[in-house]
Design a protein around this motif. Sequence first.
Motif, PDB file in Angstrom:
ATOM      1  N   LEU A  16       0.859  -1.190   0.000  1.00  0.00           N
ATOM      2  CA  LEU A  16       0.000   0.000   0.000  1.00  0.00           C
ATOM      3  C   LEU A  16       0.893   1.236   0.000  1.00  0.00           C
ATOM      4  CD1 LEU A  16      -2.831   1.292   0.251  1.00  0.00           C
ATOM      5  CD2 LEU A  16      -2.585   1.100   2.744  1.00  0.00           C
ATOM      6  N   ASN A  17       0.884   1.958  -1.111  1.00  0.00           N
ATOM      7  CA  ASN A  17       1.759   3.124  -1.255  1.00  0.00           C
ATOM      8  C   ASN A  17       1.173   4.382  -0.642  1.00  0.00           C
ATOM      9  OD1 ASN A  17       3.222   1.317  -2.796  1.00  0.00           O
ATOM     10  ND2 ASN A  17       3.661   2.788  -4.423  1.00  0.00           N
ATOM     11  N   CYS A  18      -0.125   4.610  -0.879  1.00  0.00           N
ATOM     12  CA  CYS A  18      -0.800   5.821  -0.409  1.00  0.00           C
ATOM     13  C   CYS A  18      -2.237   5.468  -0.058  1.00  0.00           C
ATOM     14  CB  CYS A  18      -0.828   6.907  -1.487  1.00  0.00           C
ATOM     15  SG  CYS A  18       0.778   7.341  -2.180  1.00  0.00           S
ATOM     16  N   TYR A  19      -2.727   6.043   1.021  1.00  0.00           N
ATOM     17  CA  TYR A  19      -4.124   5.829   1.421  1.00  0.00           C
ATOM     18  C   TYR A  19      -4.646   7.120   2.053  1.00  0.00           C
ATOM     19  CZ  TYR A  19      -8.085   3.964   4.139  1.00  0.00           C
ATOM     20  OH  TYR A  19      -9.315   3.746   4.701  1.00  0.00           O
ATOM     21  N   TRP A  20      -5.515   7.783   1.301  1.00  0.00           N
ATOM     22  CA  TRP A  20      -6.088   9.035   1.766  1.00  0.00           C
ATOM     23  C   TRP A  20      -7.536   8.784   2.188  1.00  0.00           C
ATOM     24  CZ3 TRP A  20      -3.534   8.975  -3.157  1.00  0.00           C
ATOM     25  CH2 TRP A  20      -2.220   9.452  -3.098  1.00  0.00           C
ATOM     26  N   LYS A  21      -7.765   8.722   3.490  1.00  0.00           N
ATOM     27  CA  LYS A  21      -9.118   8.492   3.999  1.00  0.00           C
ATOM     28  C   LYS A  21     -10.038   9.670   3.714  1.00  0.00           C
ATOM     29  CE  LYS A  21      -7.718   5.492   7.853  1.00  0.00           C
ATOM     30  NZ  LYS A  21      -7.807   5.298   9.328  1.00  0.00           N
ATOM     31  N   LEU A  22      -9.452  10.868   3.611  1.00  0.00           N
ATOM     32  CA  LEU A  22     -10.209  12.106   3.356  1.00  0.00           C
ATOM     33  C   LEU A  22     -11.226  12.359   4.458  1.00  0.00           C
ATOM     34  CD1 LEU A  22     -10.666  11.607  -0.505  1.00  0.00           C
ATOM     35  CD2 LEU A  22      -8.906  12.948   0.676  1.00  0.00           C
ATOM     36  N   ASP A  23     -10.811  12.059   5.683  1.00  0.00           N
ATOM     37  CA  ASP A  23     -11.679  12.243   6.847  1.00  0.00           C
ATOM     38  C   ASP A  23     -11.541  13.627   7.483  1.00  0.00           C
ATOM     39  OD1 ASP A  23     -12.783   9.745   6.662  1.00  0.00           O
ATOM     40  OD2 ASP A  23     -11.496   8.825   8.180  1.00  0.00           O
ATOM     41  N   GLU A  24     -10.720  14.480   6.887  1.00  0.00           N
ATOM     42  CA  GLU A  24     -10.497  15.804   7.462  1.00  0.00           C
ATOM     43  C   GLU A  24     -11.787  16.630   7.459  1.00  0.00           C
ATOM     44  OE1 GLU A  24      -6.627  14.146   6.489  1.00  0.00           O
ATOM     45  OE2 GLU A  24      -8.456  14.298   5.322  1.00  0.00           O
ATOM     46  N   SER A  25     -11.773  17.720   8.173  1.00  0.00           N
ATOM     47  CA  SER A  25     -12.879  18.675   8.136  1.00  0.00           C
ATOM     48  C   SER A  25     -12.503  19.922   7.338  1.00  0.00           C
ATOM     49  CB  SER A  25     -13.295  19.071   9.554  1.00  0.00           C
ATOM     50  OG  SER A  25     -12.200  19.604  10.275  1.00  0.00           O
ATOM     51  N   SER A  26     -11.206  20.121   7.097  1.00  0.00           N
ATOM     52  CA  SER A  26     -10.721  21.233   6.273  1.00  0.00           C
ATOM     53  C   SER A  26      -9.249  20.995   5.980  1.00  0.00           C
ATOM     54  CB  SER A  26     -10.903  22.584   6.987  1.00  0.00           C
ATOM     55  OG  SER A  26     -10.112  22.619   8.164  1.00  0.00           O
ATOM     56  N   GLY A  27      -8.711  21.764   5.033  1.00  0.00           N
ATOM     57  CA  GLY A  27      -7.285  21.753   4.784  1.00  0.00           C
ATOM     58  C   GLY A  27      -6.779  20.577   3.973  1.00  0.00           C
ATOM     59  N   ASN A  28      -5.487  20.285   4.123  1.00  0.00           N
ATOM     60  CA  ASN A  28      -4.834  19.230   3.373  1.00  0.00           C
ATOM     61  C   ASN A  28      -5.293  17.853   3.836  1.00  0.00           C
ATOM     62  OD1 ASN A  28      -3.403  21.253   2.051  1.00  0.00           O
ATOM     63  ND2 ASN A  28      -1.611  21.064   3.378  1.00  0.00           N
ATOM     64  N   ALA A  29      -4.998  16.825   3.023  1.00  0.00           N
ATOM     65  CA  ALA A  29      -5.441  15.464   3.328  1.00  0.00           C
ATOM     66  C   ALA A  29      -4.240  14.591   3.666  1.00  0.00           C
ATOM     67  CB  ALA A  29      -6.205  14.878   2.145  1.00  0.00           C
ATOM     68  N   ALA A  30      -4.292  13.945   4.817  1.00  0.00           N
ATOM     69  CA  ALA A  30      -3.188  13.122   5.287  1.00  0.00           C
ATOM     70  C   ALA A  30      -3.170  11.762   4.602  1.00  0.00           C
ATOM     71  CB  ALA A  30      -3.293  12.930   6.797  1.00  0.00           C
ATOM     72  N   ASP A  31      -1.974  11.208   4.499  1.00  0.00           N
ATOM     73  CA  ASP A  31      -1.764   9.873   3.947  1.00  0.00           C
ATOM     74  C   ASP A  31      -1.716   8.875   5.101  1.00  0.00           C
ATOM     75  OD1 ASP A  31      -0.915   7.562   2.694  1.00  0.00           O
ATOM     76  OD2 ASP A  31       1.044   8.359   2.115  1.00  0.00           O
ATOM     77  N   SER A  32      -2.696   7.985   5.176  1.00  0.00           N
ATOM     78  CA  SER A  32      -2.776   7.017   6.277  1.00  0.00           C
ATOM     79  C   SER A  32      -1.982   5.745   6.019  1.00  0.00           C
ATOM     80  CB  SER A  32      -4.245   6.667   6.556  1.00  0.00           C
ATOM     81  OG  SER A  32      -4.948   7.801   7.021  1.00  0.00           O
ATOM     82  N   SER A  33      -1.241   5.682   4.906  1.00  0.00           N
ATOM     83  CA  SER A  33      -0.416   4.509   4.642  1.00  0.00           C
ATOM     84  C   SER A  33       0.841   4.492   5.499  1.00  0.00           C
ATOM     85  CB  SER A  33      -0.009   4.472   3.165  1.00  0.00           C
ATOM     86  OG  SER A  33       0.986   5.451   2.886  1.00  0.00           O
ATOM     87  N   GLY A  34       1.202   5.642   6.044  1.00  0.00           N
ATOM     88  CA  GLY A  34       2.450   5.774   6.778  1.00  0.00           C
ATOM     89  C   GLY A  34       3.610   6.239   5.926  1.00  0.00           C
ATOM     90  N   ASN A  35       3.353   6.458   4.620  1.00  0.00           N
ATOM     91  CA  ASN A  35       4.429   6.851   3.713  1.00  0.00           C
ATOM     92  C   ASN A  35       4.537   8.356   3.489  1.00  0.00           C
ATOM     93  OD1 ASN A  35       5.327   4.200   3.275  1.00  0.00           O
ATOM     94  ND2 ASN A  35       3.715   3.849   1.749  1.00  0.00           N
ATOM     95  N   GLY A  36       3.621   9.119   4.061  1.00  0.00           N
ATOM     96  CA  GLY A  36       3.803  10.558   4.155  1.00  0.00           C
ATOM     97  C   GLY A  36       3.481  11.390   2.941  1.00  0.00           C
ATOM     98  N   THR A  37       2.666  10.878   2.001  1.00  0.00           N
ATOM     99  CA  THR A  37       2.312  11.680   0.826  1.00  0.00           C
ATOM    100  C   THR A  37       1.046  12.485   1.128  1.00  0.00           C
ATOM    101  OG1 THR A  37       3.283   9.998  -0.633  1.00  0.00           O
ATOM    102  CG2 THR A  37       1.839  11.642  -1.649  1.00  0.00           C
ATOM    103  N   THR A  38       1.235  13.634   1.730  1.00  0.00           N
ATOM    104  CA  THR A  38       0.112  14.515   2.050  1.00  0.00           C
ATOM    105  C   THR A  38      -0.410  15.177   0.782  1.00  0.00           C
ATOM    106  OG1 THR A  38       0.980  14.955   4.252  1.00  0.00           O
ATOM    107  CG2 THR A  38      -0.592  16.560   3.366  1.00  0.00           C
ATOM    108  N   LEU A  39      -1.729  15.261   0.661  1.00  0.00           N
ATOM    109  CA  LEU A  39      -2.343  15.948  -0.474  1.00  0.00           C
ATOM    110  C   LEU A  39      -2.552  17.414  -0.139  1.00  0.00           C
ATOM    111  CD1 LEU A  39      -5.120  13.411  -1.565  1.00  0.00           C
ATOM    112  CD2 LEU A  39      -2.856  13.755  -2.593  1.00  0.00           C
ATOM    113  N   THR A  40      -2.117  18.287  -1.041  1.00  0.00           N
ATOM    114  CA  THR A  40      -2.334  19.725  -0.888  1.00  0.00           C
ATOM    115  C   THR A  40      -3.716  20.077  -1.401  1.00  0.00           C
ATOM    116  OG1 THR A  40       0.018  20.207  -1.145  1.00  0.00           O
ATOM    117  CG2 THR A  40      -1.524  22.009  -1.576  1.00  0.00           C
ATOM    118  N   ASN A  41      -4.450  20.820  -0.607  1.00  0.00           N
ATOM    119  CA  ASN A  41      -5.812  21.244  -0.930  1.00  0.00           C
ATOM    120  C   ASN A  41      -5.754  22.475  -1.832  1.00  0.00           C
ATOM    121  OD1 ASN A  41      -8.426  22.471  -0.770  1.00  0.00           O
ATOM    122  ND2 ASN A  41      -8.820  21.448   1.175  1.00  0.00           N
TER     123      ASN A  41
END
Length: 212
Positions: free
Chosen positions: A7-32
């Motif tokens: 699993l390379n990247c996993y973005w749950k998109l559970d945020e309420s605002s802002g950027n989206a964290a990568d839950s895979s542990g590999n650190g690829t944050t998505l910029t909003n």
Amino acid sequence: MALTDNLNCYWKLDESSGNAADSSGNGTTLTNNGTVTYASAKINNGAVLSSGKYFTAGDNGFVSLTGDATWQVWWYPTSLSNSNPYGVTGMFPFFDKWSYSTASREYEVYLQNASGVYTLAINFSTDGSSYVNASKVVTAITVNTWHHLVFTYKASTGVVEFFINGSSQGTSTPGNTSIYNGTSSLAIGRFLNDAAASIEGTLDEAAIWSRA
């Protein structure tokens, strides 16, 4: 084999605002980009996307897929048309790592609506410039309904398989046995070079694996 293997990247998109964290542990944050909002979705929250509202991530080894790959999203479309430049009713890019200006084409994962004929597709490049297309006409996509979309690629055979809600829609064999390792950014929700072709609706649980 566990779901989390390769699993390379996993973005749950559970945020309420802002950027989206990568839950895979590999650190690829998505910029909003364009102030994407979040709302109740398939699992907890999801990202509400539309024209001008999308995510990007910088190039790294987890999004530059050179061999076996799988891309996944849950999608709740609110419209199946947009003002894209391709002469069809709608083009909806889920994952796009494709730069014309730097000859750094890698892959584009999308759905096309041509007057009610729906096609799941991936464009691949093996050299950053030329490309091949894998595509399959699929069962109807409907608005205001959750759809689980999965695209798999087996490099050794060059076979792409498309799934909707767990059911295979068939395969396509474009002939490529590798993907170019370029330097383009990754976009989720729009084509990097064609802003008019954008996702309409809510995306959830977006993920990338380096296995089929």
